[in-house]
Design an enzyme around this catalytic site. Structure first.
Site, PDB file in Angstrom:
ATOM      1  N   LYS A  55      57.772  -6.356  34.702  1.00 59.98           N
ATOM      2  CA  LYS A  55      57.987  -4.900  35.085  1.00 59.98           C
ATOM      3  C   LYS A  55      57.324  -3.808  35.217  1.00 59.98           C
ATOM      4  O   LYS A  55      57.079  -3.229  36.220  1.00 59.98           O
ATOM      5  CB  LYS A  55      59.391  -4.461  34.365  1.00 59.98           C
ATOM      6  CG  LYS A  55      59.192  -4.435  33.010  1.00 59.98           C
ATOM      7  CD  LYS A  55      60.174  -5.079  31.855  1.00 59.98           C
ATOM      8  CE  LYS A  55      59.832  -6.344  31.670  1.00 59.98           C
ATOM      9  NZ  LYS A  55      60.659  -7.263  30.934  1.00 59.98           N
TER      10      LYS A  55
ATOM     11  N   LYS B  13      62.012  -0.530  34.908  1.00 62.79           N
ATOM     12  CA  LYS B  13      63.041  -1.589  35.658  1.00 62.79           C
ATOM     13  C   LYS B  13      63.817  -0.632  36.565  1.00 62.79           C
ATOM     14  O   LYS B  13      64.077  -1.158  37.654  1.00 62.79           O
ATOM     15  CB  LYS B  13      63.793  -2.163  34.455  1.00 62.79           C
ATOM     16  CG  LYS B  13      63.504  -3.270  33.708  1.00 62.79           C
ATOM     17  CD  LYS B  13      64.144  -3.346  32.332  1.00 62.79           C
ATOM     18  CE  LYS B  13      63.550  -4.645  31.390  1.00 62.79           C
ATOM     19  NZ  LYS B  13      64.143  -4.624  30.014  1.00 62.79           N
TER      20      LYS B  13
ATOM     21  N   GLY C 106      65.219 -12.563  26.208  1.00 66.50           N
ATOM     22  CA  GLY C 106      65.243 -13.836  25.404  1.00 66.50           C
ATOM     23  C   GLY C 106      64.788 -14.986  26.358  1.00 66.50           C
ATOM     24  O   GLY C 106      64.682 -15.034  27.691  1.00 66.50           O
TER      25      GLY C 106
END
EC number: 1.1.1.3
Lengths: 429, 429
Positions: free
Chosen positions: B107, B207, B304
């Site tokens: 990002k 983001k 994750g």
């Protein structure tokens, strides 16, 4: 800029009108995003004279919708006629057979003829796209077909019918019974005058069979879905569910299991800590559980002019961009046959409600039937009800096979203590 | 079946390892969905010898990641190195300049160099894809770029940083203060040892700038985002918010307004009837509001190994299918420059908290400053606090311009009655 994508539109009801309005309102933006303009060139509908609040004079008018399939200078046909067969099917077949792209919002058509249409589309290298067929404006077809494409999906489920969710939410908020709320929903235009497709779960089952096909690589097959609607849910069931920390929602579930793919639409008890419990009114929501991504939730407006038009035009933009592949995510020939739902081997907790005569021995009779069928009871509540002197018995079972619960209900069938049909609802696990 | 899509992977940390594991575990399924196999052929990482639980011997090993860009027999480079500049930028530039496809989860790279990279990708007709860069496994890039493509977007906003949401949820559930919960999150591995990028809102701002570009057709521009983190939120603020029917969430908001595009990351008070109030733990959620589709919500795991790998491989599947277009939904040349956030003209309700000396006249001083700046007070609560003998004053304003609130705070600056910095948080409208 490249040449326009030329669209023929069959059906000018709420959604068809919405598509025309959207393409007008967001014209320049769509052209920039699609890389080329998207233009309606021809339309067809039942009534040419009805005032829809849109100027139709700029489009070619065709009386027989099926002739749109072979009209000159058309790239895509948008089918918004509705119905699983009849003119919608004729048009869809003719369009794809002519090697033209088809966009449809018609869940019934896809649930019954999706495989055949996907095969025809593939032969002609044409797109068959249907984002608007499931969950209105929510991009859940794209979410499954592309967004979650890297995952083996274990389960896909959701609230797929806005009318049912509107009714259940209203029953819950106002403590009223089904029939009363349905009449009001009809008066407000939230339910059709013939509400069967919605309240009996058929519309949700159409949509579920499409989601299941995308998620599990199975052929879309309406007949493989076990379908139960919300007609028999009482206000009292919703109150009992609330006392147990649950809400009642009509949920369509498709799940891979040891017996193959299982598909069912049924009212469920949804625990308050699950996001679906907080989906109220006519909103739709779909959850997909993937082996790497975990739980994905998509939520938004499941119907209506604007949201459904948004999904139809998203498909047109994909086609304009040349971004489309097999309709059900993989070649039609590699889709497996869907197994017919067999709930017997499924395990879970369940809610059971009996309306009983208020006399000695009723509870013993019910408890004995449960024991004899091997059903373990987690909680049982008996409450007196209303004017008819009857009582209500609500049971939550421990986790166990659905087969055992069915056997207990079979043992109680015809009992003079029990009035009417008991209601069984699974708890969403 | 068509030839394999050949992938070179730079970076073998959590996400890189996850990508290898996913491509192994779901190999056949992915080949069926993508229409061709997807195969890692070469890898690069800092440490060749570290045990990652995966067999690397089947891949070509490259010490210098930038050489992956020009390695023979590679179709796509996956950049999982991280960092806005340095080796990640070098590799990204070289890959796209060579006309090769690039998939990245980075990002920071996109927020700072997205425009340049999109231009290079276009020149070489290469894909630049980054689903994993925002909200982990949730297909929100696809949701905006394609799913909602028919809509003019009014606002896009969401919970974009799982670490902050984990900390705020835990502060809320356990009534504890920031520093304490942060230490625990670090010990559990939910927060980095240097947590600045997360807790100061920088990661969320990266983001947000990407989402805003897709939603509003603007150039991604980190510098245009006003950024505030959660470091100054007290347990007492969360308790006051709860008493007012709200929860505190770090929300990134991008909104089209009269002054142009406005982008801000800031802790907000979110009302309990808003879905974002129910997003707890490290879950992410993004809402997009379109002029036809209404409010769309996407929710899932924001980080994750599994979820992020799922998003990376979704991009690879799109590339294998040939379904990709301009990186930011339209040609880079037609993206408008993003205006720098100016909050002065914005209107809304706000929460204000002062830590004050517990003495006569403090409330009068605050109330006078509000009055003189034209800020209308909806509610005010003063509570005694803890050991230091100070009190806490929490105010909710009526709707009004943010400029007025800023003026009131300016008037109070340096007051001997007020300890430390007041905290201002907008209410999510």
């Amino acid at each position: 800029m490249a040449e326009a994508l030329r669209v023929a539109l069959a059906g000018l009801g709420t959604v068809g009108g919405g598509v025309v309005k959207l393409l007008d309102a967001n014209r320049d933006l769509i052209a920039r995003r699609a890389g080329r303009p998207i233009e309606v060139v021809a339309v067809s509908a039942r009534d040419r004279t009805r005032d829809r609040g849109i100027d139709l004079s700029r489009f070619a008018w065709v009386d027989d919708s099926s002739s749109l399939a072979t009209l000159d200078e058309v790239d895509v046909v948008v089918e918004l006629v509705g119905g699983s067969d009849g003119p919608a099917l004729t048009l869809a077949r003719a369009t794809l057979a002519a090697g033209r792209h088809l966009v449809t919002a018609n869940k019934a058509l896809l649930a019954h003829h999706g495989l055949e249409l996907a095969e025809t589309a593939e032969r002609g290298s044409a797109a068959l796209k249907f984002e608007a067929a499931v969950a209105g404006g929510i991009p859940v077809i794209k979410g499954l077909r592309e967004g979650a494409a890297a995952n083996e999906i274990g389960r896909v489920y959701g609230i797929l019918n806005g009318t049912c969710n509107f009714i259940l939410s209203k029953m819950e908020a106002e403590g009223r019974d089904f029939a009363e709320v349905l009449s009001e929903a009809q008066a407000l235009g939230y339910a059709e005058s013939d509400p069967t497709f919605d309240i009996d779960g058929i519309d949700a089952a159409h949509k579920l069979s499409i989601l299941a096909s995308l998620a599990f690589g199975s052929q879309p097959a309406f007949g493989a879905v076990a379908v139960h609607g919300i007609r028999h849910v009482l206000g009292a069931d919703i109150a009992e569910a609330a006392a147990l920390g649950h809400r009642v929602r009509l949920v369509g579930v498709a799940e891979a299991g040891p017996q193959g793919l299982f598909q069912r639409v049924h009212p469920h008890l949804v625990p308050l800590d699950h996001p679906l419990a907080h989906v109220t009114g006519s909103t739709n929501a779909v959850v997909a559980e993937g082996n790497f991504v975990g739980r994905l939730l998509f939520q938004g407006a499941g119907a209506g002019e604007g949201p459904t038009a948004s999904a139809v035009v998203a498909d047109l933009i994909d086609i304009a961009r040349g971004e489309f592949g097999p309709a059900f995510a993989m070649p039609a020939g590699s889709l497996s046959a869907a197994s017919v739902a067999d709930s017997g081997e499924r395990r879970g907790r369940a809610y059971l409600r009996f309306t009983v005569e208020d006399r000695v021995g009723v509870l013993a009779e019910i408890a004995a039937a449960m024991r004899d069928a091997g059903v373990s009871i987690e909680s049982l509540i008996q409450r007196g009800v209303a004017a008819d002197g009857r009582a209500l018995v609500a049971i939550v079972t421990h986790e166990g096979p659905e087969r055992s619960v069915a056997q207990a209900l079979e043992r109680l069938r015809g009992s003079s203590s029990i009035a009417g049909q008991p209601l069984w609802m699974p708890l969403l696990g």
